[in-house]
Design an enzyme around this catalytic site. Sequence first.
Site, PDB file in Angstrom:
ATOM      1  N   THR A 115       0.794  -1.327  -0.094  1.00 38.69           N
ATOM      2  CA  THR A 115       0.007  -0.055   0.112  1.00 38.69           C
ATOM      3  C   THR A 115       0.908   1.447   0.166  1.00 38.69           C
ATOM      4  O   THR A 115       2.137   1.261   0.493  1.00 38.69           O
ATOM      5  CB  THR A 115      -0.882  -0.126   1.238  1.00 38.69           C
ATOM      6  OG1 THR A 115      -1.471   1.153   1.368  1.00 38.69           O
ATOM      7  CG2 THR A 115      -0.037  -0.376   2.588  1.00 38.69           C
ATOM      8  N   ASP A 116       0.104   2.323  -0.221  1.00 37.04           N
ATOM      9  CA  ASP A 116       0.810   3.712  -0.511  1.00 37.04           C
ATOM     10  C   ASP A 116       1.194   3.847   1.088  1.00 37.04           C
ATOM     11  O   ASP A 116       2.002   4.941   1.469  1.00 37.04           O
ATOM     12  CB  ASP A 116       0.045   4.666  -1.077  1.00 37.04           C
ATOM     13  CG  ASP A 116      -1.245   4.878  -0.777  1.00 37.04           C
ATOM     14  OD1 ASP A 116      -1.599   4.384   0.286  1.00 37.04           O
ATOM     15  OD2 ASP A 116      -1.785   5.908  -1.524  1.00 37.04           O
ATOM     16  N   GLU A 117       0.417   3.483   2.074  1.00 32.28           N
ATOM     17  CA  GLU A 117       0.549   3.977   3.394  1.00 32.28           C
ATOM     18  C   GLU A 117       1.829   3.772   3.942  1.00 32.28           C
ATOM     19  O   GLU A 117       1.935   4.336   5.073  1.00 32.28           O
ATOM     20  CB  GLU A 117      -0.604   3.339   4.248  1.00 32.28           C
ATOM     21  CG  GLU A 117      -1.952   3.796   3.743  1.00 32.28           C
ATOM     22  CD  GLU A 117      -3.122   3.542   4.692  1.00 32.28           C
ATOM     23  OE1 GLU A 117      -2.867   3.057   5.751  1.00 32.28           O
ATOM     24  OE2 GLU A 117      -4.356   3.473   4.303  1.00 32.28           O
ATOM     25  N   TYR A 142      -1.945  -0.632  11.046  1.00 35.22           N
ATOM     26  CA  TYR A 142      -2.138  -1.306   9.848  1.00 35.22           C
ATOM     27  C   TYR A 142      -0.757  -1.160   9.002  1.00 35.22           C
ATOM     28  O   TYR A 142      -0.382  -2.057   8.554  1.00 35.22           O
ATOM     29  CB  TYR A 142      -3.269  -0.866   9.196  1.00 35.22           C
ATOM     30  CG  TYR A 142      -3.293  -1.212   7.776  1.00 35.22           C
ATOM     31  CD1 TYR A 142      -3.374  -2.479   6.988  1.00 35.22           C
ATOM     32  CD2 TYR A 142      -3.082  -0.265   6.861  1.00 35.22           C
ATOM     33  CE1 TYR A 142      -3.532  -2.663   5.849  1.00 35.22           C
ATOM     34  CE2 TYR A 142      -3.262  -0.286   5.477  1.00 35.22           C
ATOM     35  CZ  TYR A 142      -3.428  -1.882   4.930  1.00 35.22           C
ATOM     36  OH  TYR A 142      -3.465  -1.915   3.605  1.00 35.22           O
ATOM     37  N   LYS A 146       2.288  -3.355   7.173  1.00 32.86           N
ATOM     38  CA  LYS A 146       2.143  -3.550   5.965  1.00 32.86           C
ATOM     39  C   LYS A 146       3.897  -3.319   5.677  1.00 32.86           C
ATOM     40  O   LYS A 146       4.274  -3.860   4.795  1.00 32.86           O
ATOM     41  CB  LYS A 146       1.224  -2.746   5.186  1.00 32.86           C
ATOM     42  CG  LYS A 146      -0.029  -3.094   5.054  1.00 32.86           C
ATOM     43  CD  LYS A 146      -0.364  -4.674   4.380  1.00 32.86           C
ATOM     44  CE  LYS A 146      -0.141  -4.727   3.016  1.00 32.86           C
ATOM     45  NZ  LYS A 146      -0.549  -6.235   2.552  1.00 32.86           N
TER      46      LYS A 146
HETATM   47  P1  NAD Z   1      -9.949  -7.356   2.119  1.00 33.80           P
HETATM   48  O1  NAD Z   1      -9.796  -6.892   3.916  1.00 33.80           O
HETATM   49  O2  NAD Z   1     -11.118  -7.035   1.592  1.00 33.80           O
HETATM   50  O3  NAD Z   1      -9.404  -8.639   2.101  1.00 33.80           O
HETATM   51  C1  NAD Z   1      -8.405  -9.381   2.692  1.00 33.80           C
HETATM   52  C2  NAD Z   1      -8.903 -10.823   2.473  1.00 33.80           C
HETATM   53  O4  NAD Z   1      -7.573 -11.486   3.069  1.00 33.80           O
HETATM   54  C3  NAD Z   1     -10.117 -11.459   3.168  1.00 33.80           C
HETATM   55  O5  NAD Z   1     -10.913 -12.276   2.538  1.00 33.80           O
HETATM   56  C4  NAD Z   1      -9.578 -12.054   4.427  1.00 33.80           C
HETATM   57  O6  NAD Z   1     -10.228 -13.244   4.994  1.00 33.80           O
HETATM   58  C5  NAD Z   1      -8.228 -12.852   3.905  1.00 33.80           C
HETATM   59  N1  NAD Z   1      -7.077 -12.922   5.210  1.00 33.80           N
HETATM   60  C6  NAD Z   1      -6.905 -12.067   6.335  1.00 33.80           C
HETATM   61  N2  NAD Z   1      -5.961 -12.669   7.098  1.00 33.80           N
HETATM   62  C7  NAD Z   1      -5.875 -14.048   6.582  1.00 33.80           C
HETATM   63  C8  NAD Z   1      -5.113 -15.034   6.965  1.00 33.80           C
HETATM   64  N3  NAD Z   1      -4.266 -14.960   8.086  1.00 33.80           N
HETATM   65  N4  NAD Z   1      -4.888 -15.867   6.116  1.00 33.80           N
HETATM   66  C9  NAD Z   1      -5.716 -16.238   5.358  1.00 33.80           C
HETATM   67  N5  NAD Z   1      -6.506 -15.176   4.566  1.00 33.80           N
HETATM   68  C10 NAD Z   1      -6.595 -13.969   5.308  1.00 33.80           C
HETATM   69  O7  NAD Z   1      -8.804  -6.434   1.932  1.00 33.80           O
HETATM   70  P2  NAD Z   1      -8.562  -5.837   0.383  1.00 33.80           P
HETATM   71  O8  NAD Z   1      -9.036  -4.142   0.439  1.00 33.80           O
HETATM   72  O9  NAD Z   1      -8.882  -6.472  -0.707  1.00 33.80           O
HETATM   73  O10 NAD Z   1      -6.906  -5.539   0.384  1.00 33.80           O
HETATM   74  C11 NAD Z   1      -6.165  -6.723  -0.308  1.00 33.80           C
HETATM   75  C12 NAD Z   1      -4.663  -6.369  -0.012  1.00 33.80           C
HETATM   76  O11 NAD Z   1      -4.349  -5.212  -0.964  1.00 33.80           O
HETATM   77  C13 NAD Z   1      -4.301  -6.112   1.170  1.00 33.80           C
HETATM   78  O12 NAD Z   1      -2.662  -6.743   1.470  1.00 33.80           O
HETATM   79  C14 NAD Z   1      -4.053  -4.738   1.405  1.00 33.80           C
HETATM   80  O13 NAD Z   1      -3.145  -4.128   2.379  1.00 33.80           O
HETATM   81  C15 NAD Z   1      -3.653  -4.096   0.073  1.00 33.80           C
HETATM   82  N6  NAD Z   1      -4.109  -2.704  -0.528  1.00 33.80           N
HETATM   83  C16 NAD Z   1      -5.465  -2.627  -0.430  1.00 33.80           C
HETATM   84  C17 NAD Z   1      -5.966  -1.217  -0.817  1.00 33.80           C
HETATM   85  C18 NAD Z   1      -7.160  -0.753  -0.887  1.00 33.80           C
HETATM   86  O14 NAD Z   1      -7.742   0.393  -0.983  1.00 33.80           O
HETATM   87  N7  NAD Z   1      -8.294  -1.558  -0.249  1.00 33.80           N
HETATM   88  C19 NAD Z   1      -4.975  -0.444  -1.493  1.00 33.80           C
HETATM   89  C20 NAD Z   1      -3.528  -0.918  -1.406  1.00 33.80           C
HETATM   90  C21 NAD Z   1      -3.353  -2.040  -0.953  1.00 33.80           C
HETATM   91  O1  DAU Z   2      -4.094   4.030   0.557  1.00 33.35           O
HETATM   92  C1  DAU Z   2      -4.427   2.509   0.413  1.00 33.35           C
HETATM   93  C2  DAU Z   2      -5.213   2.194   1.616  1.00 33.35           C
HETATM   94  O2  DAU Z   2      -6.258   2.592   1.320  1.00 33.35           O
HETATM   95  C3  DAU Z   2      -5.252   0.698   1.858  1.00 33.35           C
HETATM   96  O3  DAU Z   2      -3.867   0.122   2.403  1.00 33.35           O
HETATM   97  C4  DAU Z   2      -6.304   0.272   2.849  1.00 33.35           C
HETATM   98  O4  DAU Z   2      -6.152  -1.021   2.996  1.00 33.35           O
HETATM   99  C5  DAU Z   2      -7.632   0.734   2.583  1.00 33.35           C
HETATM  100  O5  DAU Z   2      -8.477   0.467   3.605  1.00 33.35           O
HETATM  101  C6  DAU Z   2      -7.645   2.311   2.431  1.00 33.35           C
HETATM  102  O6  DAU Z   2      -7.102   3.029   3.682  1.00 33.35           O
HETATM  103  P1  DAU Z   2      -7.836   4.359   4.144  1.00 33.35           P
HETATM  104  O7  DAU Z   2      -7.800   4.383   5.458  1.00 33.35           O
HETATM  105  O8  DAU Z   2      -7.449   5.496   3.194  1.00 33.35           O
HETATM  106  O9  DAU Z   2      -9.264   3.935   3.660  1.00 33.35           O
HETATM  107  P2  DAU Z   2     -10.677   4.169   4.229  1.00 33.35           P
HETATM  108  O10 DAU Z   2     -11.646   3.635   3.229  1.00 33.35           O
HETATM  109  O11 DAU Z   2     -10.648   3.568   5.508  1.00 33.35           O
HETATM  110  O12 DAU Z   2     -11.118   5.711   4.348  1.00 33.35           O
HETATM  111  C7  DAU Z   2     -10.602   6.598   3.170  1.00 33.35           C
HETATM  112  C8  DAU Z   2     -10.498   8.074   3.805  1.00 33.35           C
HETATM  113  O13 DAU Z   2     -12.098   8.362   4.292  1.00 33.35           O
HETATM  114  C9  DAU Z   2      -9.802   8.177   5.137  1.00 33.35           C
HETATM  115  O14 DAU Z   2      -9.424   9.516   4.960  1.00 33.35           O
HETATM  116  C10 DAU Z   2     -10.938   8.082   6.242  1.00 33.35           C
HETATM  117  C11 DAU Z   2     -12.267   8.601   5.557  1.00 33.35           C
HETATM  118  N1  DAU Z   2     -13.420   8.151   6.064  1.00 33.35           N
HETATM  119  C12 DAU Z   2     -13.736   6.618   6.047  1.00 33.35           C
HETATM  120  C13 DAU Z   2     -14.626   6.054   6.596  1.00 33.35           C
HETATM  121  C14 DAU Z   2     -14.899   4.697   6.884  1.00 33.35           C
HETATM  122  C15 DAU Z   2     -14.651   8.963   6.393  1.00 33.35           C
HETATM  123  O15 DAU Z   2     -14.412  10.126   6.240  1.00 33.35           O
HETATM  124  N2  DAU Z   2     -15.737   8.441   6.837  1.00 33.35           N
HETATM  125  C16 DAU Z   2     -15.782   7.059   7.015  1.00 33.35           C
HETATM  126  O16 DAU Z   2     -16.964   6.504   7.472  1.00 33.35           O
END
Ligand code: NAD
Ligand code: DAU
Length: 326
Positions: A115-117, A142, A146
């Site tokens: 992730t960019d985080e 989190y 990562k």
């Molecule tokens: P998500 O929470 O929707 O899915 C995660 C999945 O991993 C779930 O199905 C969960 O059951 C499974 N899991 C968790 N722990 C496990 C374990 N110990 N063994 C097996 N399975 C397990 O998450 P997502 O948003 O799809 O993110 C997927 C990946 O992408 C993560 O690594 C996250 O850090 C990365 N990522 C997410 C975003 C975003 O915006 N959502 C952006 C950049 C990177």
């Molecule tokens: O940047 C990549 C990341 O993006 C991934 O690594 C994470 O897995 C993914 O969850 C996401 O993280 P954020 O914390 O940026 O996403 P989230 O959807 O939780 O929130 C996005 C923005 O919106 C953040 O600034 C918080 C704000 N927010 C979130 C929620 C749930 C609100 O204002 N209201 C809300 O109800």
Amino acid sequence: MESLLVTGGAGFIGSNFARMASERYRVIVVDKLTYAGNRANVPEGVEFVEGDICEQSLIDDLVNRTDATIHFAAESHNDNSLRDPSAFVQSNVVGTFTLLEAVRKFEKRLHHISTDEVFGDLELGGTDAFTETTPYNPSSPYSATKAGSDHLVRAWVRSFGINATISNCSNNYGPYQHVEKFIPRQITNILTGEPAKLYGTGAQVRDWIHVDDHNDAVLAILERGRTGETYNIGAGDARSAHITNKQVIEKICDIMGGDYVHVNDRPGHDQRYTMDATKIRRELGWAPTRDFETGLRETIAWYRDNREWWRGDKGVVEKQYAERGQ
Ligand code: NAD
Ligand code: DAU
């Protein structure tokens, strides 16, 4: 390469990836089915194994049976990591370690999703962006786990010569995203007659990318990326939404005809993420193709048409947010 192991393939990004990749490869999904994993997300024709990536013998067997592993499995929600970080350390750090040991043993290809985080955040109002060489400076439990998993992958490349790549991506949106996350939470709030919920002032900026653009980039790295390299992924141009949370929520309210309220801010809230994806564009010829406004409208339609998919999770999630005044 003929077969892929997709960890976390019952979650949001992993299941969309399994759907896309199964058109070209034989795919096996392994997923623990935490609260975020849903068996119904796994596409038809894809083998599903319920299991924990921390379990070495299971992971050894699955890694050995496939040509490459794409590692999505993780605890993914910042707010949950503030409530209880333990599962984040276990799945994100120990889980990645387990996978690395299997990849080392059987000499298989690995792509690690990050992730960019890991880079921390940027000041509001600036025009600078994270590059692949920006120092790591994670803010939340989190993002710290990562960051730790990225360091493990690099150490295994350098010390043991494993064949691995890493990608760091910005905020994804699209179908099958859990209702705890920002965009699905607001859409489903409005669909259930509740106001959308904006943390603090909503001045924070995210670099939104459609999940299919992210997964196109992952396939490009898997097929053409250089071993040991890291690639940043972000929409980062006119097609992206470099916009504030307030602007995103107003857009959703405009499209759906709803209102929003301000709620408690997230402690330690990262201010701005902006990705510089020049390297992957130049080296691998990848570019995002989905426009945010169109993608958002399609995502809203998906949640409207798939109420049964999210209805069960909504009450649980909202109860947790209510306890924190969010
Ligand atoms: P998500 O929470 O929707 O899915 C995660 C999945 O991993 C779930 O199905 C969960 O059951 C499974 N899991 C968790 N722990 C496990 C374990 N110990 N063994 C097996 N399975 C397990 O998450 P997502 O948003 O799809 O993110 C997927 C990946 O992408 C993560 O690594 C996250 O850090 C990365 N990522 C997410 C975003 C975003 O915006 N959502 C952006 C950049 C990177
Ligand atoms: O940047 C990549 C990341 O993006 C991934 O690594 C994470 O897995 C993914 O969850 C996401 O993280 P954020 O914390 O940026 O996403 P989230 O959807 O939780 O929130 C996005 C923005 O919106 C953040 O600034 C918080 C704000 N927010 C979130 C929620 C749930 C609100 O204002 N209201 C809300 O109800």
